[in-house]
Design an enzyme around this catalytic site. Structure first.
Site, PDB file in Angstrom:
ATOM      1  N   CYS A  74     107.070  97.051 133.801  1.00 40.68           N
ATOM      2  CA  CYS A  74     108.492  96.902 133.484  1.00 40.68           C
ATOM      3  C   CYS A  74     108.914  97.933 132.439  1.00 40.68           C
ATOM      4  O   CYS A  74     108.342  98.000 131.351  1.00 40.68           O
ATOM      5  CB  CYS A  74     108.775  95.490 132.970  1.00 40.68           C
ATOM      6  SG  CYS A  74     110.505  95.194 132.575  1.00 40.68           S
ATOM      7  N   CYS A 133     112.230  93.877 124.836  1.00 37.00           N
ATOM      8  CA  CYS A 133     111.398  92.736 125.231  1.00 37.00           C
ATOM      9  C   CYS A 133     110.037  92.853 124.562  1.00 37.00           C
ATOM     10  O   CYS A 133     109.451  93.942 124.479  1.00 37.00           O
ATOM     11  CB  CYS A 133     111.234  92.698 126.750  1.00 37.00           C
ATOM     12  SG  CYS A 133     110.326  91.248 127.344  1.00 37.00           S
ATOM     13  N   CYS A 187     123.118  89.772 137.042  1.00 35.62           N
ATOM     14  CA  CYS A 187     121.845  89.739 136.317  1.00 35.62           C
ATOM     15  C   CYS A 187     122.133  90.034 134.852  1.00 35.62           C
ATOM     16  O   CYS A 187     122.698  91.080 134.522  1.00 35.62           O
ATOM     17  CB  CYS A 187     120.897  90.775 136.910  1.00 35.62           C
ATOM     18  SG  CYS A 187     119.272  90.834 136.135  1.00 35.62           S
ATOM     19  N   GLU A 221     121.683  95.816 129.180  1.00 31.65           N
ATOM     20  CA  GLU A 221     122.284  96.070 130.478  1.00 31.65           C
ATOM     21  C   GLU A 221     122.497  94.787 131.259  1.00 31.65           C
ATOM     22  O   GLU A 221     121.751  93.817 131.127  1.00 31.65           O
ATOM     23  CB  GLU A 221     121.408  97.031 131.293  1.00 31.65           C
ATOM     24  CG  GLU A 221     121.355  98.426 130.696  1.00 31.65           C
ATOM     25  CD  GLU A 221     120.537  99.403 131.505  1.00 31.65           C
ATOM     26  OE1 GLU A 221     120.763 100.608 131.350  1.00 31.65           O
ATOM     27  OE2 GLU A 221     119.667  98.970 132.287  1.00 31.65           O
ATOM     28  N   CYS A 254     105.186  93.584 129.803  1.00 33.96           N
ATOM     29  CA  CYS A 254     104.547  93.627 131.116  1.00 33.96           C
ATOM     30  C   CYS A 254     104.354  95.092 131.521  1.00 33.96           C
ATOM     31  O   CYS A 254     105.245  95.920 131.318  1.00 33.96           O
ATOM     32  CB  CYS A 254     105.398  92.896 132.150  1.00 33.96           C
ATOM     33  SG  CYS A 254     105.565  91.123 131.821  1.00 33.96           S
ATOM     34  N   CYS A 284     115.200  96.214 140.128  1.00 34.69           N
ATOM     35  CA  CYS A 284     114.325  95.349 139.339  1.00 34.69           C
ATOM     36  C   CYS A 284     113.249  96.172 138.632  1.00 34.69           C
ATOM     37  O   CYS A 284     112.577  96.996 139.243  1.00 34.69           O
ATOM     38  CB  CYS A 284     113.672  94.319 140.255  1.00 34.69           C
ATOM     39  SG  CYS A 284     112.658  93.127 139.387  1.00 34.69           S
TER      40      CYS A 284
END
Length: 389
Positions: free
Chosen positions: A123, A116, A109, A96, A120, A350
């Site tokens: 996230c 990933c 962004c 995205e 984290c 975010c």
């Protein structure tokens, strides 16, 4: 028997790589600058449209090169003007990119990986797992496509979008850890900065990292741009839980790397990002530890209200608690802002990236989706295949 040579995708080539390519097909180095301007400044989608190239070169290029972009699986526009794209990068993977318009700038962004590996805890992208690194062409394609689609959007609406430059800022804060895809990241950054391509200022291109110390040092030498560090915890014990990479590169090593980076950075400060998690990292003790870190080096703090996602088990800090953090930090002389939540109605805020991607990257479901809503990838050597807008 004739051997077919694979076409090279020009989209992700840095200027030096374009020069090598031009030389390999018997062309002068200055042709690389012409190609870069047509590809990135003008957004040309066909070699035949590059009118100041010799006709012989325009006819030669399709035999050696292509301009291939990901297909667009989804294109969403939020009430606040934020726009989010879901790009198909093949083999069941999707990434995205998000455009955030503001009065004096337009920020894109961009993702650097499909998924990933850092994982984290706050996230949603990390919960998707890691599939693969993006190529430099796939990184740059997000900027290339966004430019084209936004120009059409603003032309249709009659809006004046930041003069000719629709996108004035780029942040590598999408899916993935950029510094863990370093070899593909650098050519993409170089194109963003090159005056013959996108011509962005080093101050307006930001790499966000969770703290890959060796590559912070390399970035300072290879392509120093603005640096944002995902801090999220002011001590090693808590950061080990929230940002597992901290176990390999603890805070003292990360902060030392940030100090070294400042010697080469285009800005005289490091941005620290700190997601606000209720009863996790928002106590008064955490606040005092954060002040100690912020006084250690020139920095700005960006507090990020947590955006909930299913099964996270986490909550956003109360508004009063966030306000207390801001007032105390500013009172201590530390420049502190709270990131505005943008595009949350389309899961573009975010930490929300890939909230819907996980299910759609299962192949059987994705095939059905492709049948009805996918825009096919653009390949420049086919005259009849244009980028849909």
């Amino acid at each position: 028997m004739t051997t077919t040579v694979p076409l090279v995708n020009l989209l992700g080539m840095s200027m030096s790589e374009l020069e090598v390519f031009c030389s390999s097909i018997g062309e002068k180095p200055f042709r690389a600058r012409q190609l870069a301007r047509w590809l990135h400044k003008t957004g040309a989608s066909q070699f035949e449209d590059m009118t100041d190239l010799a006709k012989s070169l325009r006819e030669k290029l399709p035999r050696y090169a292509t301009l291939q972009t990901p297909g667009i699986l989804q294109d969403k526009l939020a009430f606040d003007g934020t726009r989010k794209w879901l790009f198909d990068v093949g083999q069941g993977n999707a990434v995205e990119a998000v455009y955030i318009p503001e009065a004096n700038r337009g920020t894109l962004c961009i993702s650097s990986q499909a998924g990933c590996a850092v994982n984290c805890q706050f996230c949603s992208t990390g919960k998707q797992g890691f599939a693969r690194n993006l190529t430099s062409a796939e990184i740059v394609a997000q900027l290339w496509l966004a430019n084209r689609l936004l120009r059409v959007q603003y032309a249709l609406s009659g809006e004046n979008s930041h003069s000719e430059r629709v996108i004035s800022n780029v942040v590598m804060m999408g899916m993935g850890e950029p510094l863990l895809n370093y070899e593909q990241l650098i050519p993409a950054l170089q194109l963003m900065l090159d005056d013959h391509a996108y011509g962005l200022s080093r101050r307006r291109v930001t790499v966000s990292t969770s703290g890959v110390v060796p590559f912070i040092d390399r970035l300072s030498q290879d392509c120093p741009v603005a640096l944002a560090v995902s801090l999220h915890a002011p001590n090693d014990t808590l950061r080990n839980q929230l940002v597992p990479l901290n176990k390999k590169y603890p805070l003292n090593e990360l902060l030392s790397a940030c100090l070294r980076y400042l010697k080469y950075a285009p800005r005289d400060f490091i941005t620290f990002e700190y997601v606000m998690l209720k009863d996790i990292n928002d106590t008064n003790q955490h606040l005092q530890e954060l002040i100690s870190i912020a006084r250690y080096m020139p920095c700005k703090l960006n507090l990020i209200p947590f955006n909930p996602f299913p099964n996270s088990g986490l909550l956003c800090s109360d508004k009063e608690r966030i306000k207390h953090f801001v007032q105390t930090l500013n009172g201590a002389g530390i420049v502190t802002t709270v990131r505005k939540t943008r595009g949350d109605d389309i899961d573009a805020a975010c930490g929300q990236l890939a909230g819907e991607v996980k299910d759609r990257t299962h192949l059987s479901k994705r095939i059905n989706f492709l049948k009805t809503e996918t825009i096919a990838p653009f390949v420049s050597d086919n005259k009849n295949d244009r980028v849909p807008v």
